[in-house]
Every structure is written in structure tokens, then in C-alpha cells.
Design an enzyme around this catalytic site. Structure first.
Site, mmCIF file in Angstrom:
data_model
loop_
_atom_site.group_PDB
_atom_site.id
_atom_site.type_symbol
_atom_site.label_atom_id
_atom_site.label_comp_id
_atom_site.label_asym_id
_atom_site.label_seq_id
_atom_site.Cartn_x
_atom_site.Cartn_y
_atom_site.Cartn_z
ATOM 1 N N HIS A 223 23.710 -42.731 134.642
ATOM 2 C CA HIS A 223 22.520 -43.276 135.295
ATOM 3 C C HIS A 223 22.126 -42.352 136.426
ATOM 4 C CE1 HIS A 223 19.843 -46.088 137.315
ATOM 5 N NE2 HIS A 223 19.825 -46.757 136.183
ATOM 6 N N ASP B 250 22.487 -50.874 129.397
ATOM 7 C CA ASP B 250 22.221 -50.894 127.960
ATOM 8 C C ASP B 250 23.453 -50.717 127.099
ATOM 9 O OD1 ASP B 250 19.591 -51.536 127.968
ATOM 10 O OD2 ASP B 250 18.929 -49.482 128.291
ATOM 11 N N HIS C 221 15.826 -43.683 128.625
ATOM 12 C CA HIS C 221 15.502 -44.848 129.465
ATOM 13 C C HIS C 221 15.738 -46.108 128.630
ATOM 14 C CE1 HIS C 221 13.761 -47.168 132.597
ATOM 15 N NE2 HIS C 221 12.509 -46.750 132.586
HETATM 16 N N1 ACO Z 1 27.294 -38.772 128.084
HETATM 17 C C1 ACO Z 1 27.891 -37.596 128.354
HETATM 18 N N2 ACO Z 1 27.589 -36.844 129.427
HETATM 19 C C2 ACO Z 1 26.654 -37.311 130.263
HETATM 20 C C3 ACO Z 1 26.018 -38.528 130.054
HETATM 21 C C4 ACO Z 1 26.373 -39.272 128.909
HETATM 22 N N3 ACO Z 1 25.795 -40.434 128.648
HETATM 23 N N4 ACO Z 1 25.146 -38.733 131.052
HETATM 24 C C5 ACO Z 1 25.218 -37.693 131.857
HETATM 25 N N5 ACO Z 1 26.138 -36.820 131.382
HETATM 26 C C6 ACO Z 1 26.531 -35.536 131.996
HETATM 27 C C7 ACO Z 1 25.501 -34.479 131.682
HETATM 28 O O1 ACO Z 1 25.804 -33.779 130.505
HETATM 29 C C8 ACO Z 1 25.606 -33.598 132.912
HETATM 30 O O2 ACO Z 1 26.746 -32.792 132.775
HETATM 31 P P1 ACO Z 1 26.739 -31.298 133.368
HETATM 32 O O3 ACO Z 1 26.530 -31.449 134.852
HETATM 33 O O4 ACO Z 1 28.100 -30.790 132.997
HETATM 34 O O5 ACO Z 1 25.606 -30.591 132.692
HETATM 35 C C9 ACO Z 1 25.901 -34.582 134.033
HETATM 36 O O6 ACO Z 1 26.469 -35.717 133.402
HETATM 37 C C10 ACO Z 1 24.661 -35.031 134.776
HETATM 38 O O7 ACO Z 1 23.692 -35.437 133.832
HETATM 39 P P2 ACO Z 1 22.145 -35.413 134.119
HETATM 40 O O8 ACO Z 1 21.385 -35.407 132.835
HETATM 41 O O9 ACO Z 1 21.836 -34.350 135.118
HETATM 42 O O10 ACO Z 1 21.964 -36.794 134.847
HETATM 43 P P3 ACO Z 1 20.614 -37.551 134.978
HETATM 44 O O11 ACO Z 1 20.711 -38.336 136.200
HETATM 45 O O12 ACO Z 1 19.464 -36.632 134.873
HETATM 46 O O13 ACO Z 1 20.616 -38.451 133.655
HETATM 47 C C11 ACO Z 1 20.610 -40.223 132.162
HETATM 48 C C12 ACO Z 1 20.684 -39.800 133.642
HETATM 49 C C13 ACO Z 1 19.349 -39.642 131.512
HETATM 50 C C14 ACO Z 1 20.539 -41.740 132.099
HETATM 51 C C15 ACO Z 1 21.867 -39.698 131.421
HETATM 52 O O14 ACO Z 1 23.020 -40.208 132.022
HETATM 53 C C16 ACO Z 1 21.853 -40.025 129.927
HETATM 54 O O15 ACO Z 1 21.243 -39.287 129.146
HETATM 55 N N6 ACO Z 1 22.516 -41.161 129.521
HETATM 56 C C17 ACO Z 1 22.500 -41.578 128.153
HETATM 57 C C18 ACO Z 1 21.210 -42.363 127.873
HETATM 58 C C19 ACO Z 1 21.203 -43.732 128.502
HETATM 59 O O16 ACO Z 1 22.167 -44.480 128.417
HETATM 60 N N7 ACO Z 1 20.066 -44.085 129.121
HETATM 61 C C20 ACO Z 1 19.874 -45.387 129.741
HETATM 62 C C21 ACO Z 1 19.844 -45.247 131.220
HETATM 63 S S1 ACO Z 1 19.787 -46.827 131.981
HETATM 64 C C22 ACO Z 1 18.211 -47.317 131.850
HETATM 65 O O17 ACO Z 1 17.268 -46.582 131.734
HETATM 66 C C23 ACO Z 1 18.014 -48.746 131.850
#
Ligand code: ACO
Length: 379
Positions: free
Chosen positions: A263, A316, A224
Site C-alpha cells: 500500500h 483487498d 487500486h
Molecule cells: N508484491 C511484491 N512486491 C511488492 C508489492 C507486492 N504486492 N507491493 C510493493 N512491492 C515492492 C515493489 O516491487 C517495490 O520493490 P523495490 O523497491 O525492490 O522495487 C517496493 O515494494 C515498493 O513498491 P512501489 O510500487 O514503489 O510501492 P507503491 O507505493 O508505489 O505501490 C501498490 C503501492 C501499487 C499498492 C503496490 O503495493 C502493489 O502493486 N500492490 C499490489 C496491488 C494491490 O494489492 N493493490 C491494492 C492496493 S489497496 C487499494 O487500492 C484499496
């Protein structure tokens, strides 16, 4: 044997609507964000954080005299009780988010309306916490270095005052404007994880200090609010734009995630990221350090296949580079997000109180059933 109960699991509450809101609208498919109906693009370009807080808390943009009175109210509430500064001194070795969480929690002992959960009192407390949070963060940043905290300005706006309290001199107005815009872009975002946490707390009729303390705790994680810090760490690790491709490919190959991408709601680029992108580029050039932006651009290029799958830049991705270029220590990045988000948490809490229902989902039990209790001497 485990329970046979058939239930529909909604893990992570993905795409579950838990209530209605009038504070912000997100269209994740096209990347659109509105606060009280007004497009974030207009607010980022034309508004100020003070005006945006007013819009969120009082539902419409202020007139000139309303804005003047509101700015005066914020300024009048910036100073911290001496006892809060003593608490910061005691916990100064903690992470800045832990210090902010502790400071906000402790402020409940000094607020005249802590337990009043009426809309009016909750908004007044939200204003006070918005005014006080930068003072906690800046005071801690100095106290942990053995320096005296700087008393808040009685004239600067929220953003400029934060930089002033942090660095001890009035900031370049261009730098202050970047933080001002950053605060606007982080001010509200519907039922994100930290606002959900704040709403769960409010749903038990606990007060705003409890809810904001929850929100700060939830925001701290790298999934987050912690992403900005992680993005800049990644850029520093990469060190050179030519190394970005290998770095990112190796990270993804090992199952890692590129911070600042992805996201839960957006499948297009987060509209907030566009504004910070231009700012990060300009600031890098102005500070004679264009390489960080170039590294981030190279990372973006490698992520193109992911972007096509809807894993796009989020707010971010560029904010960390901006804070870094402004000379802000990296462990303060999440606290800047928190300072901007206090109005959003307040609005979510007000909405929760106004049509309250206890937020209490279920878990499906999949453990053993009816296990006999074995006395300690027989185990
Ligand atoms: N890099 C690489 N792969 C990713 C990323 C990423 N940043 N984000 C999602 N994916 C992939 C996952 O590995 C998953 O792949 P799969 O289906 O093959 O297993 C797929 O995309 C879906 O990911 P989930 O974790 O199910 O998506 P979720 O909606 O739960 O996660 C999250 C959202 C936590 C923000 C995720 O995208 C992440 O970890 N991003 C990096 C951290 C980040 O930037 N956070 C800030 C968010 S914005 C905010 O809070 C203001």
C-alpha cells in the site's frame, strides 16, 4: 538539447500533502484509520453502511430519526430511469466497471441538480448516486445473462438490497452483513488515487457526476480497486494450500507482485484487512469451502519477509474471497468497492469545492529543444 531546468521531482506524488481534510485520518505506520475521528474498528463492528454514509456526508452520527429519514431517502432514489436500463442493454458486453462508469455518467442527464456544485446539492447528488449505483451493477449483471433486472427493494438496506437485486431473493442476513461491513470499510480513504482523480475533476469546478465518473475510471486498475479480483484469481490458480509457496516464490522471482499486498500509505497491516480476514474464515467454514482461506493464509506465510519490510496485507486481500464465497461473479468485485466508495468521493469533492484551487502540477520536459520543422515533402 533538453532543458537544464533544475526541479525537485515528486514522482507518484509519494508523501506529498496537497490539502487538509476532516473526513478521514490514516496512520500508515501503526495501521490506524478514522472516519470523522471515529475508529474504523468501531464502525466495522457496531455501525451500518447507512450510518457511516451519514457520518461522512453530514459530519456526525445520525440520531434515530435522522437515520430513518436518511434510509428512506436512499430507498426512494434507488430506481433507475428506463433510459438508463436501455443504455445498460446497449453496453452490456463491457466490463461491469465500464458499465457502471457509463451509467453514472448517463445519470447526469436525469439528475435535477447535475450542474449545481453547492455543498448541499453535491451531498444530495452523492446520496442519489450511492442509492443508484447498486441498481446499475445488479441490473447489468442480470441483463448480460438475458434476465430481467429486479426492481430495488423498498425495505432492505443498501447491502441486502444489492444481493437481492443480484440474485432475486432476499439474502441470508449474515451474508448481507458481510457486504454491509465491506461497504463501511471501503467508504472513504483520504486522497487515494481515485479520490485524487475525483478531486482533480472537481478542481476545475466540474460537477459530481463528472468527478464520480473519473473516480470509477481510476478505481478500475489492478493497482487500486482491481486487486480483489486478482487475489481471488491467484487463489484459484494456486488451487491448493500446498502449492501456495511455490506459486508465490515463482511469481516474486519473475518480478511479479502478490495482489492484496502493499500500500502506498500503510507500512503495517491495513486495519480494514483484519475485519475481512475473520469474515473470510467464518464464511469459508459456513459455506463448506475453507480451502480459499487456507490458501490465502499460506500466501501470507510466504510473504512474511515482505511484511517485515512493510509490504503487508491490504483491504483487498480477503475481500475477493468473501465475494467469491457469496457467489458473486469475479468481474463484479471492483464495482462493489465503487458502490462503497461513492460517499468518500462525494466528501472529497465537497471539501475540494469548499476551498477550491485548481489541481495542476508540472512535468519536467526532458525532450529535444528547438527542433526545426521539416516540410512534409522533405521528410
Ligand atoms: N508484491 C511484491 N512486491 C511488492 C508489492 C507486492 N504486492 N507491493 C510493493 N512491492 C515492492 C515493489 O516491487 C517495490 O520493490 P523495490 O523497491 O525492490 O522495487 C517496493 O515494494 C515498493 O513498491 P512501489 O510500487 O514503489 O510501492 P507503491 O507505493 O508505489 O505501490 C501498490 C503501492 C501499487 C499498492 C503496490 O503495493 C502493489 O502493486 N500492490 C499490489 C496491488 C494491490 O494489492 N493493490 C491494492 C492496493 S489497496 C487499494 O487500492 C484499496
Amino acid at each position: 538539447m533538453a532543458s537544464e531546468e533544475k526541479v525537485e521531482l515528486k514522482r507518484g506524488l509519494r508523501d506529498v500533502y496537497i490539502d487538509r481534510t476532516k473526513s478521514s485520518f490514516i496512520d500508515g505506520k501503526v495501521g490506524k484509520l478514522l472516519y470523522r475521528g471515529i475508529n474504523i474498528d468501531d464502525l466495522a463492528q457496531k455501525s451500518t453502511f447507512e450510518e457511516t454514509i451519514y457520518l461522512l456526508l453530514y459530519t456526525e452520527l445520525p440520531t434515530e430519526s435522522q437515520l430513518k429519514a436518511f434510509q428512506a431517502e436512499l430507498i426512494a432514489n434507488r430506481a433507475l430511469p428506463e433510459d438508463i436500463l436501455s443504455i445498460i442493454e446497449i453496453v452490456k458486453d463491457s466490463h461491469p466497471m465500464d458499465v457502471l462508469r457509463t451509467g453514472v455518467s448517463a445519470l447526469s442527464a436525469f439528475d435535477p441538480e447535475t450542474e449545481d456544485i453547492s455543498t448541499e446539492a453535491t451531498i444530495r447528488k452523492g446520496v442519489r448516486l450511492t442509492a443508484q449505483a447498486p441498481t446499475i451493477v445488479a441490473a447489468h449483471a442480470r441483463i448480460r445473462k438475458g434476465k430481467d433486472p429486479i426492481a430495488p427493494s423498498t425495505s432492505l438496506n443498501q447491502a441486502a438490497n444489492f444481493l437481492y437485486m443480484l440474485f432475486g431473493e432476499e439474502p441470508d442476513p449474515r451474508d448481507a452483513r458481510l457486504i454491509d461491513k465491506d461497504f463501511i470499510l471501503h467508504a472513504e480513504h483520504g486522497i487515494n488515487a481515485s479520490s485524487f482523480g475525483a478531486r482533480v475533476t472537481a478542481s476545475t469546478q466540474a460537477d459530481l457526476h463528472c468527478a464520480v465518473t473519473t473516480g470509477i475510471g481510476v478505481l478500475k486498475g489492478p493497482a487500486h480497486g482491481g486487486a480483489a479480483e486478482e487475489v481471488m484469481k491467484m487463489a484459484l490458480d494456486i488451487g491448493d494450500e500446498d502449492k501456495a509457496e511455490d506459486y508465490v516464490r515463482n511469481l516474486l522471482k519473475d518480478g511479479g507482485r502478490v495482489m492484496g499486498f502493499g500500500h502506498r500509505v500503510y507500512r503495517a497491516t491495513d486495519p480494514r484487512a483484519f475485519h475481512l480476514k475473520d469474515d473470510a474464515k467464518e464464511l469459508g467454514e459456513r459455506k463448506g469451502q475453507p480451502k480459499w482461506f487456507s490458501i490465502l493464509e499460506s500466501v501470507t506465510k510466504v510473504m512474511e519477509p515482505y511484511t517485515r519490510r512493510g509490504i503487508c496485507q491490504n483491504v483487498d486481500f480477503f475481500s475477493g474471497a468473501i465475494y467469491y464465497l457469496l457467489g458473486i461473479p469475479d468481474d463484479l468485485f471492483i464495482s462493489i468497492f465503487a458502490m462503497g466508495r461513492i460517499p468518500g468521493w462525494t466528501v472529497q469533492v465537497v471539501e475540494q469545492f469548499e476551498n477550491n484551487i485548481l489541481l495542476r502540477p508540472r512535468l519536467q520536459y526532458v525532450g529535444e529543444m528547438d527542433v526545426p520543422y521539416v516540410p512534409i515533402e522533405d521528410r
